[in-house]
Write an enzyme that holds these catalytic residues in place. Structure first.
Site, PDB file in Angstrom:
ATOM      1  N   ARG A 189      -9.361  -7.783   4.239  1.00 50.81           N
ATOM      2  CA  ARG A 189      -8.235  -7.359   5.079  1.00 50.81           C
ATOM      3  C   ARG A 189      -8.208  -5.834   5.185  1.00 50.81           C
ATOM      4  NH1 ARG A 189      -2.757  -5.850   3.870  1.00 50.81           N
ATOM      5  NH2 ARG A 189      -1.183  -6.657   5.330  1.00 50.81           N
TER       6      ARG A 189
ATOM      7  N   HIS B  57       0.519  -2.832  11.233  1.00 52.12           N
ATOM      8  CA  HIS B  57       1.670  -3.628  11.684  1.00 52.12           C
ATOM      9  C   HIS B  57       2.109  -3.277  13.107  1.00 52.12           C
ATOM     10  CE1 HIS B  57       2.102  -5.615   7.864  1.00 52.12           C
ATOM     11  NE2 HIS B  57       2.024  -4.451   7.257  1.00 52.12           N
TER      12      HIS B  57
ATOM     13  N   GLN C 196       1.030 -11.407  10.411  1.00 52.36           N
ATOM     14  CA  GLN C 196       1.565 -10.281   9.632  1.00 52.36           C
ATOM     15  C   GLN C 196       0.850  -8.968   9.938  1.00 52.36           C
ATOM     16  OE1 GLN C 196       0.344  -8.720   6.140  1.00 52.36           O
ATOM     17  NE2 GLN C 196       1.965  -9.540   4.845  1.00 52.36           N
TER      18      GLN C 196
ATOM     19  N   SER D 282       4.295  -6.257   2.919  1.00 53.43           N
ATOM     20  CA  SER D 282       2.987  -6.207   3.565  1.00 53.43           C
ATOM     21  C   SER D 282       1.915  -6.806   2.657  1.00 53.43           C
ATOM     22  CB  SER D 282       2.657  -4.760   3.960  1.00 53.43           C
ATOM     23  OG  SER D 282       1.476  -4.696   4.727  1.00 53.43           O
ATOM     24  N   LEU D 283       0.983  -5.982   2.179  1.00 50.64           N
ATOM     25  CA  LEU D 283      -0.038  -6.431   1.237  1.00 50.64           C
ATOM     26  C   LEU D 283       0.557  -7.241   0.083  1.00 50.64           C
ATOM     27  CD1 LEU D 283      -2.735  -6.132  -0.514  1.00 50.64           C
ATOM     28  CD2 LEU D 283      -1.685  -4.029  -1.326  1.00 50.64           C
TER      29      LEU D 283
ATOM     30  N   GLN E 231       0.823  -1.204   0.000  1.00 49.61           N
ATOM     31  CA  GLN E 231       0.000   0.000   0.000  1.00 49.61           C
ATOM     32  C   GLN E 231       0.860   1.257   0.000  1.00 49.61           C
ATOM     33  OE1 GLN E 231      -3.174  -0.456   2.708  1.00 49.61           O
ATOM     34  NE2 GLN E 231      -4.018   1.574   2.390  1.00 49.61           N
TER      35      GLN E 231
END
Length: 313
Positions: A116, A200, A249, A91-92, A11
Site C-alpha cells: 500500500r 485520501h 479508503q 488511515s493506515l 502515518q
C-alpha cells in the site's frame, strides 16, 4: 468488565526508537518483530530502532513500522486479558484495527501495508501533490470552497479529525490556491503538511485499482470485534465489506471525528491509543473532552493502563 475501544495511529506518528522498550521487555514482541523482518526480507526492526529518520519516514517503511509496533503492543494487551469492545484506526491504523479484530493475520497485514505504501508513493508524481491542515473552519465552509477545484487544481477533504481541524489533499497548485481562499474565508491557520503525496484524495484512485488486485489475493476473515471503518465511520465485521472499504479508503476522507462520536454513543469507559505517539488521544479530547484516554506505547504506559483496566469498577 470495562468497555473499551482501541484506536491505532497512522502515518506521521513514526519515530526512531519506537518499539524498542517493548521489544526488550516482552518475548512475544521480539518474536513478532523477528517474523516481520523475515517476511519483508529486510530488517524493519533495525530501521525502527536506529533509523535514519529519513528512511523510516518513507511511506513504504513508515506504514509497516507503525503497524508492527501497534499489533505487537496489542498482542501483549491480549496476553494480559484485555478485550476491546470495538476498534478503529486512523488511515493506515485501520489495518492494525483489523488485526486486533481477527480479520487479518499480522504478517498478511504487514505485507499489505508495505505494498500500500509503495503504491501510494507511486500513484502521483513526487512533489506534484500535497496536503494541508485547515484550522478553525467547519467542514461545510471548507466544502463550499473546494467545490470550485477540479482537474489540475483538484482538492478534496482528506481527514476530518475533530472540530476545527480538517486536512485537505490534492494537486500542489490546487492546495496552494485553496489554502489562500480558506485563509480569506476565516481559517485561523492553514498549515502545509510534510507529506509525499495527495493521500485520501481522488488522485489516489490509480493506487486503489492496483491495490484491489493485491488485496483480492489476501485472506480476509469476518472480524470478531467490530471495526469502525474510516470511509463510513460505521461498524463492519463482514470480510467482503471490509475488502471493499479498504480499497475505497485510499481515495476517501478519514472520518475520524465521526468514529469518536460513535464510540461515545456506545458508552465506552475509555479510548486506548495503541501504538506510537499521542496524536489520537489529543483528537479524542477535542471531540469528547470528558472521555478517559490512555496512550499505550511502552512498558510503563502499558502497565498504567492494565492497572486501571483490572481495578474493580
Amino acid at each position: 468488565m470495562k468497555n473499551i475501544a482501541y484506536v491505532f495511529p497512522g502515518q506521521g506518528s513514526q519515530e526512531v526508537g519506537m518499539g524498542q522498550a517493548m521489544y526488550e521487555s516482552y518475548p512475544s514482541v521480539k518474536k513478532l518483530f523477528d517474523q516481520a523482518d523475515e517476511a519483508l526480507g529486510y530488517s524493519l526492526t533495525t530501521l525502527m530502532f536506529e533509523g535514519p529518520s529519513e528512511e523510516l519516514t518513507k511511506t513504504e517503511n513508515a506504514q509497516p513500522a507503525l503497524l508492527l509496533n501497534s499489533i505487537a503492543i496489542q498482542e501483549v494487551l491480549q496476553e494480559e486479558g484485555v478485550e476491546p469492545g470495538m476498534t478503529a484506526g486512523h488511515s493506515l491504523g485501520e489495518y492494525s484495527a483489523l488485526v486486533a479484530s481477527g480479520s487479518l493475520s499480522p504478517m498478511d497485514a504487514l505485507q499489505l501495508v508495505h505494498v500500500r505504501g509503495k503504491l501510494m508513493e507511486e500513484a502521483y508524481p513526487t512533489g506534484k501533490g500535497t496536503m494541508a491542515a485547515v484550522l478553525g473552519l467547519s467542514q461545510e465552509e471548507i466544502e463550499e470552497v473546494l467545490r470550485n477545484f477540479d482537474g489540475e487544481t483538484a482538492v478534496d477533504l482528506a481527514n476530518i479529525n475533530c472540530p476545527g481541524q480538517i486536512v485537505i489533499s490534492g494537486t500542489k497548485e490546487g492546495v496552494e490556491q485553496a489554502s489562500q481562499q480558506l485563509s480569506e474565508k476565516g481559517a485561523k491557520r492553514v498549515l502545509p503538511l510534510n507529506v509525499s503525496g495527495p493521500f485520501h484524495s481522488r488522485l489516489m484512485k490509480s493506487a486503489s485499482d492496483d491495490f484491489a488486485d493485491y488485496l483480492s489475493k489476501t485472506t480476509i476473515q469476518d472480524a470478531d470485534i467490530p471495526v469502525y471503518a474510516n470511509v463510513t465511520a460505521s461498524p463492519v465485521t463482514e470480510a467482503e465489506k471490509i475488502e471493499t472499504l479498504l480499497i475505497e479508503q485510499l481515495y476517501s476522507p478519514v472520518r475520524f471525528q465521526q468514529i469518536l462520536e460513535a464510540f461515545a454513543e456506545e458508552n465506552v469507559d475509555a479510548i486506548v491509543e495503541v501504538g506510537q505517539g499521542k496524536v489520537l488521544s489529543g483528537l479524542v479530547r477535542k471531540v469528547k473532552r470528558r472521555m478517559k484516554t490512555f496512550s499505550v506505547q511502552d512498558p510503563d504506559s502499558l502497565q498504567s493502563f492494565i492497572d486501571w483496566y483490572k481495578e474493580e469498577s
